[in-house]
Design a protein around this motif. Sequence first.
Motif, PDB file in Angstrom:
ATOM      1  N   SER A   4       0.839  -1.198   0.000  1.00 54.86           N
ATOM      2  CA  SER A   4       0.000   0.000   0.000  1.00 54.86           C
ATOM      3  C   SER A   4       0.872   1.246   0.000  1.00 54.86           C
ATOM      4  O   SER A   4       0.574   2.226  -0.678  1.00 54.86           O
ATOM      5  CB  SER A   4      -0.867   0.041   1.253  1.00 54.86           C
ATOM      6  OG  SER A   4      -1.824  -0.953   1.189  1.00 54.86           O
TER       7      SER A   4
ATOM      8  N   ARG B 145      -5.158  12.567  -1.049  1.00 53.32           N
ATOM      9  CA  ARG B 145      -5.610  12.983   0.276  1.00 53.32           C
ATOM     10  C   ARG B 145      -7.111  12.720   0.418  1.00 53.32           C
ATOM     11  O   ARG B 145      -7.571  12.181   1.417  1.00 53.32           O
ATOM     12  CB  ARG B 145      -5.319  14.469   0.465  1.00 53.32           C
ATOM     13  CG  ARG B 145      -5.093  14.888   1.882  1.00 53.32           C
ATOM     14  CD  ARG B 145      -4.803  16.375   1.956  1.00 53.32           C
ATOM     15  NE  ARG B 145      -3.445  16.731   1.582  1.00 53.32           N
ATOM     16  CZ  ARG B 145      -2.416  16.693   2.422  1.00 53.32           C
ATOM     17  NH1 ARG B 145      -2.597  16.308   3.661  1.00 53.32           N
ATOM     18  NH2 ARG B 145      -1.214  17.039   2.026  1.00 53.32           N
ATOM     19  N   LEU B 146      -7.857  13.098  -0.628  1.00 53.20           N
ATOM     20  CA  LEU B 146      -9.309  12.927  -0.561  1.00 53.20           C
ATOM     21  C   LEU B 146      -9.699  11.462  -0.576  1.00 53.20           C
ATOM     22  O   LEU B 146     -10.758  11.087  -0.097  1.00 53.20           O
ATOM     23  CB  LEU B 146      -9.978  13.664  -1.730  1.00 53.20           C
ATOM     24  CG  LEU B 146      -9.913  15.184  -1.650  1.00 53.20           C
ATOM     25  CD1 LEU B 146     -10.501  15.821  -2.885  1.00 53.20           C
ATOM     26  CD2 LEU B 146     -10.629  15.693  -0.414  1.00 53.20           C
TER      27      LEU B 146
ATOM     28  N   GLY C  34      -8.240   9.366   1.080  1.00 54.96           N
ATOM     29  CA  GLY C  34      -7.974   8.868   2.421  1.00 54.96           C
ATOM     30  C   GLY C  34      -6.559   8.372   2.648  1.00 54.96           C
ATOM     31  O   GLY C  34      -6.304   7.692   3.630  1.00 54.96           O
ATOM     32  N   LEU C  35      -5.628   8.704   1.754  1.00 54.36           N
ATOM     33  CA  LEU C  35      -4.246   8.275   1.988  1.00 54.36           C
ATOM     34  C   LEU C  35      -3.567   9.254   2.946  1.00 54.36           C
ATOM     35  O   LEU C  35      -3.868  10.447   2.953  1.00 54.36           O
ATOM     36  CB  LEU C  35      -3.472   8.235   0.668  1.00 54.36           C
ATOM     37  CG  LEU C  35      -3.979   7.211  -0.348  1.00 54.36           C
ATOM     38  CD1 LEU C  35      -3.100   7.225  -1.587  1.00 54.36           C
ATOM     39  CD2 LEU C  35      -3.990   5.820   0.250  1.00 54.36           C
TER      40      LEU C  35
ATOM     41  N   VAL D 264     -12.307  17.841   5.011  1.00 54.34           N
ATOM     42  CA  VAL D 264     -11.312  18.551   4.203  1.00 54.34           C
ATOM     43  C   VAL D 264     -11.028  19.917   4.832  1.00 54.34           C
ATOM     44  O   VAL D 264      -9.892  20.348   4.936  1.00 54.34           O
ATOM     45  CB  VAL D 264     -11.795  18.723   2.743  1.00 54.34           C
ATOM     46  CG1 VAL D 264     -10.783  19.519   1.933  1.00 54.34           C
ATOM     47  CG2 VAL D 264     -12.024  17.364   2.108  1.00 54.34           C
TER      48      VAL D 264
ATOM     49  N   PRO E 118     -10.150  13.516   5.424  1.00 53.80           N
ATOM     50  CA  PRO E 118     -11.077  12.731   4.602  1.00 53.80           C
ATOM     51  C   PRO E 118     -11.085  11.260   5.013  1.00 53.80           C
ATOM     52  O   PRO E 118     -12.109  10.604   4.967  1.00 53.80           O
ATOM     53  CB  PRO E 118     -10.527  12.900   3.192  1.00 53.80           C
ATOM     54  CG  PRO E 118      -9.772  14.175   3.219  1.00 53.80           C
ATOM     55  CD  PRO E 118      -9.213  14.280   4.597  1.00 53.80           C
ATOM     56  N   LEU E 119      -9.916  10.773   5.437  1.00 54.06           N
ATOM     57  CA  LEU E 119      -9.821   9.372   5.841  1.00 54.06           C
ATOM     58  C   LEU E 119     -10.757   9.087   7.014  1.00 54.06           C
ATOM     59  O   LEU E 119     -11.493   8.106   7.028  1.00 54.06           O
ATOM     60  CB  LEU E 119      -8.371   9.042   6.222  1.00 54.06           C
ATOM     61  CG  LEU E 119      -8.129   7.612   6.676  1.00 54.06           C
ATOM     62  CD1 LEU E 119      -8.395   6.652   5.537  1.00 54.06           C
ATOM     63  CD2 LEU E 119      -6.684   7.441   7.150  1.00 54.06           C
TER      64      LEU E 119
ATOM     65  N   GLN F  40     -14.301   8.935   5.962  1.00 56.31           N
ATOM     66  CA  GLN F  40     -14.543   7.707   5.201  1.00 56.31           C
ATOM     67  C   GLN F  40     -14.697   6.516   6.124  1.00 56.31           C
ATOM     68  O   GLN F  40     -15.533   5.653   5.911  1.00 56.31           O
ATOM     69  CB  GLN F  40     -13.362   7.434   4.256  1.00 56.31           C
ATOM     70  CG  GLN F  40     -13.614   7.909   2.835  1.00 56.31           C
ATOM     71  CD  GLN F  40     -12.373   7.778   1.987  1.00 56.31           C
ATOM     72  OE1 GLN F  40     -11.707   6.748   1.986  1.00 56.31           O
ATOM     73  NE2 GLN F  40     -12.047   8.826   1.258  1.00 56.31           N
ATOM     74  N   GLN F  41     -13.860   6.502   7.160  1.00 56.08           N
ATOM     75  CA  GLN F  41     -13.892   5.353   8.058  1.00 56.08           C
ATOM     76  C   GLN F  41     -15.191   5.244   8.838  1.00 56.08           C
ATOM     77  O   GLN F  41     -15.606   4.156   9.210  1.00 56.08           O
ATOM     78  CB  GLN F  41     -12.694   5.404   9.013  1.00 56.08           C
ATOM     79  CG  GLN F  41     -11.420   4.918   8.345  1.00 56.08           C
ATOM     80  CD  GLN F  41     -10.176   5.272   9.122  1.00 56.08           C
ATOM     81  OE1 GLN F  41     -10.205   6.104  10.025  1.00 56.08           O
ATOM     82  NE2 GLN F  41      -9.065   4.649   8.777  1.00 56.08           N
TER      83      GLN F  41
ATOM     84  N   GLY G 213      -5.764   2.108  -0.915  1.00 57.79           N
ATOM     85  CA  GLY G 213      -5.966   2.290   0.513  1.00 57.79           C
ATOM     86  C   GLY G 213      -6.676   1.114   1.144  1.00 57.79           C
ATOM     87  O   GLY G 213      -6.698   0.972   2.359  1.00 57.79           O
TER      88      GLY G 213
END
Lengths: 343, 510
Positions: free
Chosen positions: A193, A209-210, A212-213, B58, B78-79, B82-83, B108
């Motif tokens: 990854s 980034r968006l 989710g990294l 964001v 954002p992560l 998402q989670q 990811g």
Amino acid sequence: MRKFFSNLVASPMFSFYVTGLLFIILFGFGSVSFEGFFSPQVFLNLFIDNAPLIIVTVGITFTILSGGGGIDLSVGAVVSLTCMTLAVLMRDTTLSPYVCMPLVLLIGIAVGLINGFFITFFKLQPFIVTLGTMFLCRGLTAMLSRDSVGISNEEYGNLAFTSFEIGDCFISLGACIALVVVVIATIVLRYTSFGRGVYAIGGNEQSARLMGLRVDRIRLAVYVISGFCAALGGIAYSWIMLSGYTLHGLGMEMDAIASSVIGGTQLMGGVGFIPGTVLGVMIQGTILTIISFQGTLSAWWTKIVVGILLCLFIVMQAIVTEHRNKLMNLKAESSGKKAPKKA
Amino acid sequence: MQEKNDDYILHMKNIDMFFPGVKALKDATFNLKKGEIHSLMGENGAGKSTLVKVLTGVYQKTNGTIEYDGRLIEPKTPLESQQIGISTVYQEVNLCANLTVAENIYIGREPRGKLGQIDWATMNANAKKLLHEEMGIDIDVTKVLNFYPVAMQQMIAIARAVDTQCRILILDEPTSSLSDKETERLFAIMRKLKAQGISIIFISHFLEQIYTICDRVTILRDGVYIGEYDLKDLPRIQLISKMMGKEVREDDIESNVDKSVPEETDVIAFDHVTVPGKVKDLTMNIKKGEVIGLGGLLGSGRTEIAETMFGIMQKTNGTIKIDGTEVSVKSPMDMMMKRIAFCPEDRKVQGIIGDLSVRENIILAMQAKAGMFKHMPRSKQNELADYYIKLLRIKVSDREQLIKNLSGGNQQKVIIARWLATEPNLLILDEPTRGIDVGTKTEIEGLAVKLAKENRMSVVFISGEMGEMVRTCSRVLIIRDHEKITELNGEEISTAHIMQAIAGDYHGHA
């Protein structure tokens, strides 16, 4: 046929194929022109002589791939600092080489951390930050000693001359390490990854980034890897030179960047292939070998050829990108034309 | 807490959001029920995207609370969002063009093999299956993303969002690059997700789509919450008027006295002109001595039409005729030579050069037209500057005053003077009265009419204030979604009619 060629140009591996072809042509040219050129040992020598550069290039390729102007100019200076630290440690202390080597690797990691920290947390230009650490490391090297310091430690000398036989030929320990580094880097970039994250942030940082990294973490790691590789390259370098000197590794960062680019890495980031960059190093090595076989030409001809190649490759990348865009537009247009028919 | 909380998945309350110097959201509220499709509407810059980005981590809100699934959350990245089950497809395609299609869907969260390595074969197979089953598209998922056109990339982005186990799916203008057929497919997917109890926030400029797919709507204007409504109880005209902040009154028809009467000859004529993504198949003409208005919401494509007229954007299809002869335009300079002048929307960015004097700003366009190295005698420059300062009643201490020290209204007048000095046949004024005091506004409106009446100049008047167009224009083109919807002529022109036309309820007599 034409379609095949067109698809080939559009393929992300195109640069790699071109580099490979160029290497074969150069090596073939040498083999035809000079007696004794075409031998497995000459080929292996490319790895033996260039082991430090290969290792350093792998590291710098990570930074270029990560995009955002990613570059690490400090690698040559780190190589020099590593050699000098090893030499001074073994001259002035009784530390075993097996303690000294991890120590200098830590120095490399530290430099990488400094680079990565400034670049990610203060959003500074990698060019300037690593230029700074480059001067810093050169300066530190000179502080340790202005003169050349030889390495006379017996154990270390044995390590340097360790080689493995393959049939009639041999390969040095440094070259083996370089190959291992290449294999690990290739696998990391392809199958982890983190590796794919490096490509993602190089392709489009904001998107990454968006999606989710953890962009900053990846970027920091990239510079640490580069610092580590530079120090490891420094150890390999010291096995060849068996000395520390302020001018060791001078301009090595530029050779590494050139190799990486000739090997198909795009300076914009996000595109590149480690085996390609190894070929980039070996092309430089082959030119040097041809010159040494020829006997009368100056070694500076390597620089001239590399300079020309570099320009050619940059132009080629621009043309390939253009071609790819054109293909895409064609596709978009044709799909647009088809849609109403279906409806 | 107007209803029982169990019906809702999300409450955003009293959200404030500051950017340096700007307040993007003021006390905004947003409530989302479980399993509904909820539209977020407002003109460009109303704060829709900002609100979404606050929710997805964001941006960090300055004030306010976000209650998600019964607990307060503060998404920082954002992560994080998402989670916890908030998935987003952003307005611009936000994928990595250098990675393969499959990777873009799974990055990811790639499927792993025994050694923890990325299992490419499974990933490619999953991606192919997902795209086929959910979206009905069959493509080579091992190709890099930028091999495919933008519409396809958009579908891939949606596939990615759909595949993550989300409870809220945010679609920020996903349909702008999709064809009708692709949009239908997207709607089918949205209905399926809704049936599964997933809440969807759908942002779009297309009214038709909003009324087709959405249950409820929240309206924002200038970063302020206007209200939330059931769409079936909200007529389109009401929606438009809430977005624009104008009440519709049938008696709002203003007098049409003293307008310019155009001649029959066309100054400029567009025939099926298309600029991809900016101007859709536009056919129109502007007559000599006419004041023509371009009406529509912000972001509807009014400015793009003006920019096409002035050669800033190049058409790919159709013909443009000026004074009856077809022209090919490559740059604004070509259009200046054809005696077209353009005062841009944002005078600070595109218009004034603050550190030059009023005189220098006035002669700028003329100088450019004459050629950069052609000298214009100082006495002539002074004469021109004084002439226009007087004509437009620009309030300056003298002509050498720096333009940055003038008021907004006077700066605008200087820019108009600059273009008038080139003696154009067609003058385009894009939002000429924005941020200007009432007195000067009236003057500029009067000037537009006067130029048309007395100098037989044609004027394109673009304004978000319908009253202005009602007072000045002899004809108004209604623009929606980059397309001309209809034209209003003479007596038809009223605030109410313009709004109805934008909503699609009034078709004029064209």
